[in-house]
Design an enzyme around this catalytic site. Structure first.
Site, PDB file in Angstrom:
ATOM      1  CB  ALA A   1      30.979 -22.970   9.837  1.00 26.90           C
TER       2      ALA A   1
ATOM      3  CD  GLU B   1      21.553 -13.425   0.112  1.00 27.00           C
ATOM      4  OE1 GLU B   1      21.039 -14.317   1.212  1.00 27.00           O
ATOM      5  OE2 GLU B   1      21.395 -14.303  -0.862  1.00 27.00           O
TER       6      GLU B   1
ATOM      7  NE  ARG C   1      17.930 -18.165  13.107  1.00 26.20           N
ATOM      8  CZ  ARG C   1      17.539 -18.428  11.946  1.00 26.20           C
ATOM      9  NH1 ARG C   1      15.922 -17.995  11.371  1.00 26.20           N
ATOM     10  NH2 ARG C   1      18.057 -18.640  10.338  1.00 26.20           N
TER      11      ARG C   1
ATOM     12  NE  ARG D   1      18.513 -53.894  31.398  1.00 25.36           N
ATOM     13  CZ  ARG D   1      19.466 -54.249  32.237  1.00 25.36           C
ATOM     14  NH1 ARG D   1      18.598 -54.880  33.409  1.00 25.36           N
ATOM     15  NH2 ARG D   1      20.343 -53.984  32.651  1.00 25.36           N
TER      16      ARG D   1
ATOM     17  CE1 TYR E   1      17.817 -59.073  34.516  1.00 29.87           C
ATOM     18  CE2 TYR E   1      18.871 -60.298  36.156  1.00 29.87           C
ATOM     19  CZ  TYR E   1      18.613 -58.913  35.486  1.00 29.87           C
ATOM     20  OH  TYR E   1      20.093 -58.347  35.269  1.00 29.87           O
TER      21      TYR E   1
ATOM     22  CE1 TYR F   1      26.556 -55.468  41.441  1.00 24.88           C
ATOM     23  CE2 TYR F   1      24.686 -54.626  42.677  1.00 24.88           C
ATOM     24  CZ  TYR F   1      25.521 -54.964  42.628  1.00 24.88           C
ATOM     25  OH  TYR F   1      26.470 -53.136  42.977  1.00 24.88           O
TER      26      TYR F   1
ATOM     27  CG  ASN G   1      10.060 -74.880  30.628  1.00 21.88           C
ATOM     28  OD1 ASN G   1       9.645 -74.835  29.740  1.00 21.88           O
ATOM     29  ND2 ASN G   1       9.789 -75.155  32.390  1.00 21.88           N
TER      30      ASN G   1
ATOM     31  CG  ASP H   1      21.265 -25.519   7.200  1.00 22.86           C
ATOM     32  OD1 ASP H   1      21.155 -25.484   6.451  1.00 22.86           O
ATOM     33  OD2 ASP H   1      21.107 -24.410   8.194  1.00 22.86           O
TER      34      ASP H   1
HETATM   35  C1  UD1 Z   1      21.661 -18.074   2.336  1.00 26.15           C
HETATM   36  C2  UD1 Z   1      21.630 -17.090   0.838  1.00 26.15           C
HETATM   37  C3  UD1 Z   1      20.423 -17.240   0.212  1.00 26.15           C
HETATM   38  C4  UD1 Z   1      20.013 -18.055   0.641  1.00 26.15           C
HETATM   39  C5  UD1 Z   1      19.515 -19.416   1.674  1.00 26.15           C
HETATM   40  C6  UD1 Z   1      19.207 -20.526   1.213  1.00 26.15           C
HETATM   41  C7  UD1 Z   1      23.973 -15.910   0.810  1.00 26.15           C
HETATM   42  C8  UD1 Z   1      24.271 -15.315   1.417  1.00 26.15           C
HETATM   43  N1  UD1 Z   1      22.705 -16.230   0.917  1.00 26.15           N
HETATM   44  O1  UD1 Z   1      20.907 -17.215   2.532  1.00 26.15           O
HETATM   45  O2  UD1 Z   1      20.179 -15.860  -0.702  1.00 26.15           O
HETATM   46  O3  UD1 Z   1      17.908 -18.755   0.000  1.00 26.15           O
HETATM   47  O4  UD1 Z   1      20.707 -19.214   2.022  1.00 26.15           O
HETATM   48  O5  UD1 Z   1      18.301 -21.001   2.842  1.00 26.15           O
HETATM   49  O6  UD1 Z   1      24.667 -17.087   0.712  1.00 26.15           O
HETATM   50  N2  UD1 Z   1      27.623 -20.902   6.826  1.00 26.15           N
HETATM   51  C9  UD1 Z   1      29.237 -20.829   6.719  1.00 26.15           C
HETATM   52  N3  UD1 Z   1      29.698 -19.882   7.012  1.00 26.15           N
HETATM   53  C10 UD1 Z   1      29.790 -18.592   7.225  1.00 26.15           C
HETATM   54  C11 UD1 Z   1      28.249 -18.275   6.911  1.00 26.15           C
HETATM   55  C12 UD1 Z   1      27.300 -19.194   6.569  1.00 26.15           C
HETATM   56  O7  UD1 Z   1      30.341 -21.970   7.142  1.00 26.15           O
HETATM   57  O8  UD1 Z   1      30.933 -17.412   7.275  1.00 26.15           O
HETATM   58  C13 UD1 Z   1      27.079 -21.877   6.352  1.00 26.15           C
HETATM   59  C14 UD1 Z   1      26.121 -21.842   8.093  1.00 26.15           C
HETATM   60  O9  UD1 Z   1      26.491 -22.690   8.661  1.00 26.15           O
HETATM   61  C15 UD1 Z   1      24.830 -22.258   6.932  1.00 26.15           C
HETATM   62  C16 UD1 Z   1      24.750 -22.027   5.139  1.00 26.15           C
HETATM   63  O10 UD1 Z   1      26.118 -21.663   5.286  1.00 26.15           O
HETATM   64  O11 UD1 Z   1      24.679 -24.175   7.131  1.00 26.15           O
HETATM   65  C17 UD1 Z   1      24.143 -20.938   5.208  1.00 26.15           C
HETATM   66  O12 UD1 Z   1      24.418 -19.333   5.884  1.00 26.15           O
HETATM   67  P1  UD1 Z   1      22.988 -18.722   6.151  1.00 26.15           P
HETATM   68  O13 UD1 Z   1      24.007 -17.622   6.639  1.00 26.15           O
HETATM   69  O14 UD1 Z   1      21.728 -19.604   6.593  1.00 26.15           O
HETATM   70  O15 UD1 Z   1      22.580 -18.237   5.268  1.00 26.15           O
HETATM   71  P2  UD1 Z   1      21.376 -17.711   4.795  1.00 26.15           P
HETATM   72  O16 UD1 Z   1      20.719 -16.151   5.189  1.00 26.15           O
HETATM   73  O17 UD1 Z   1      19.856 -18.431   5.004  1.00 26.15           O
HETATM   74 CA    CA Z   2      19.609 -19.830   6.246  1.00 23.57          CA
END
Ligand code: UD1
Ligand code: CA
Length: 459
Positions: free
Chosen positions: A11, A155, A16, A333, A366, A387, A377, A103
């Site tokens: 979500a 964290e 980045r 194609r 072509y 065309y 052939n 991801d």
């Molecule tokens: C998270 C972990 C961290 C871990 C790291 C590994 C937490 C709080 N921290 O941190 O301990 O080392 O992943 O990569 O979980 N996402 C949502 N909704 C939200 C927030 C995030 O769907 O409200 C999804 C993001 O799209 C992403 C994933 O959750 O795919 C991780 O979120 P991200 O904010 O990247 O967490 P990190 O800070 O990397």
């Molecule tokens: Ca992350």
């Protein structure tokens, strides 16, 4: 049987990436990030997969269709909050839920399966996949007691100096007992530096209840690489590319130069096929056995039979049957169907056409919107004039016809079986079976013309 499901978090905004598109639909080796993750969990035997979507939700839905279920997280209040959105799917179920991020395309089925096994064998309420990194910067750290038991995850932003020195990190991937996860989610709070509901906080909650929480330490830490920007996208691509090439080579495909060869994940290649340098094979392409592909060729979503040669050529969304040779420098194609034992030679372009078995189209030709029969052939420089400036029309050349060099076949037109067409003809009307058509002016020779005009060059 115990239920096995997955929740995949996708979500987040993915700022980045600097992209108009959702981060998780970006592709590596021809496959969107989210599909890599999905394939990995699916391979581990997951029966039900719930995707948490929010940012650019429509793109993610379009990408995954109805293979998965969706839960919408309207506001991104943290990873714990994200998982809360899947509670409606987990409610009343008994078993294991695997939680992953959308991801992390490098995670493998093997790692997920091993973690599930470890989780069940130890009867854990939760198991977190961890890795030991030289540079743990940015990740959540795994805090253990003096006996080595997991206590909690802190964290990076909330960690004290001592905790920051810990090199074991949270991969963001977990297994939970479904019921225990639901209960622990009710107890996490957002009183932390980011004001978010952290999923890792559920571990501390479970430990507090006297339940078992374990860590499965991953051997290959590249598997946890999360894609946040284009640089990491390229890094992941490099690793996955190698994995795919390795798999193909182990299955009996010769890859002369792995560094310059790109094969998509869903491509299938038969034994004893040889891939020369500079070759890109994409989409759901299927290539048979004993083929020679490349150098410098690109094949996209096509079906190639056995014993086919493709040299320095491009083939798009088409099929090429057994023992046919394509190129050098040919362009097939989309929507072309090339038969068996056909020769498509140099500088030949074929578009949306059917070419029958044993037909030869050797050079500079072509063929567009045409149906060419068997054993035909087409001489050098034949052009199917499909065309007229307004619409495309179809040309049919029946079996065994012989079309001389530099012939224009002005569509719509039919050349019947066994007919011959003289070189240099422009054909606008049907040519009957067994006939010879000549459609060009007769040669006129003017004797001594050069001398009369005074154009003769002296030696
Ligand atoms: C998270 C972990 C961290 C871990 C790291 C590994 C937490 C709080 N921290 O941190 O301990 O080392 O992943 O990569 O979980 N996402 C949502 N909704 C939200 C927030 C995030 O769907 O409200 C999804 C993001 O799209 C992403 C994933 O959750 O795919 C991780 O979120 P991200 O904010 O990247 O967490 P990190 O800070 O990397
Ligand atoms: Ca992350």
């Amino acid at each position: 049987m115990e239920h096995l499901m997955a929740v995949v978090l996708a979500a987040g905004e993915g700022k980045r990436m600097k992209s108009k598109n959702s981060k998780v639909v970006h592709t590596v080796c021809g496959k969107p990030l989210i599909k890599w993750v999905y394939s990995a969990v699916k391979g581990a035997g997951v029966e039900e997969c719930v995707l948490i979507i929010g940012h650019k939700a429509e793109q993610v839905r379009e990408c995954m269709g109805d293979h998965v279920k969706y839960a919408v997280q309207e506001e991104q209040l943290g990873t714990g909050h994200a998982v809360m959105q899947a509670v409606e799917y987990m409610q009343g179920k008994d078993g294991t839920v695997v939680v992953l991020c959308g991801d992390t395309p490098l995670v493998t089925t093997k790692t997920i399966s091993n973690t599930i096994k470890f989780h069940r064998e130890n009867n854990n309420a939760a198991t977190v996949i961890t890795a030991v990194l030289d540079n743990p910067e940015g990740y959540g750290r795994v805090v253990r007691d003096k006996h080595g038991n997991v206590l909690k995850i802190v964290e990076h932003k909330d960690a004290n100096k001592e905790e920051k020195n810990i090199k074991e990190i949270n991969s963001g991937m977990y297994c939970f007992k479904i019921k225990e996860l639901i209960e622990s989610l009710k107890e996490i709070r957002n009183n932390n530096s980011q004001g978010e509901y952290y999923l890792p906080d559920t571990l501390e909650v479970l430990i507090g209840k006297g339940l078992k929480v374990g860590a499965y330490i991953i051997e290959d830490s590249t598997e946890i690489l999360g894609i946040n920007d284009r640089v990491q996208l390229a890094e992941a691509s490099e690793i996955l590319k190698k994995r795919i090439l390795l798999r193909n080579m182990k299955a009996g495909v010769t890859v002369i130069d792995p560094a310059s060869t790109y094969i998509d994940e869903d491509v299938k290649i038969g034994m004893d096929t040889v891939i020369y340098p500079g070759t890109i094979i994409e989409g759901k392409t299927v290539i048979g056995e004993d083929c020679v592909i490349g150098p410098n060729s690109r094949i996209v979503s096509s079906k190639i039979g056995d014993g086919v040669a493709v040299h320095q050529s491009v083939i798009m969304q088409s099929s090429v049957d057994n023992n046919t040779s394509v190129g050098p420098f040919a362009y097939i194609r989309p929507d072309s169907i090339i038969g068996k034992n056909v020769k498509i030679g140099d500088f030949v372009e074929v578009k949306k056409s059917v070419i029958g078995d044993d037909t030869k189209i050797s050079h500079l030709t072509y063929v567009g919107d045409a149906e060419i029969g068997k054993n035909v052939n087409l001489g050098c420089g034949v052009v199917v004039v499909n065309y007229d400036g307004k619409k495309k029309s179809k040309t049919v050349v029946e079996n065994n016809a012989f079309i001389g060099c530099n012939v224009n076949l002005v569509s719509p037109v039919t050349v019947k079986e066994n007919a011959y067409i003289a070189a240099g003809s422009t054909i606008t009307e049907e040519v009957p079976e067994n006939a010879l058509a000549i459609a060009r002016s007769r040669q006129v020779v003017k004797e001594e013309w050069v001398l009369k005009k005074g154009l003769h060059k002296k030696d």
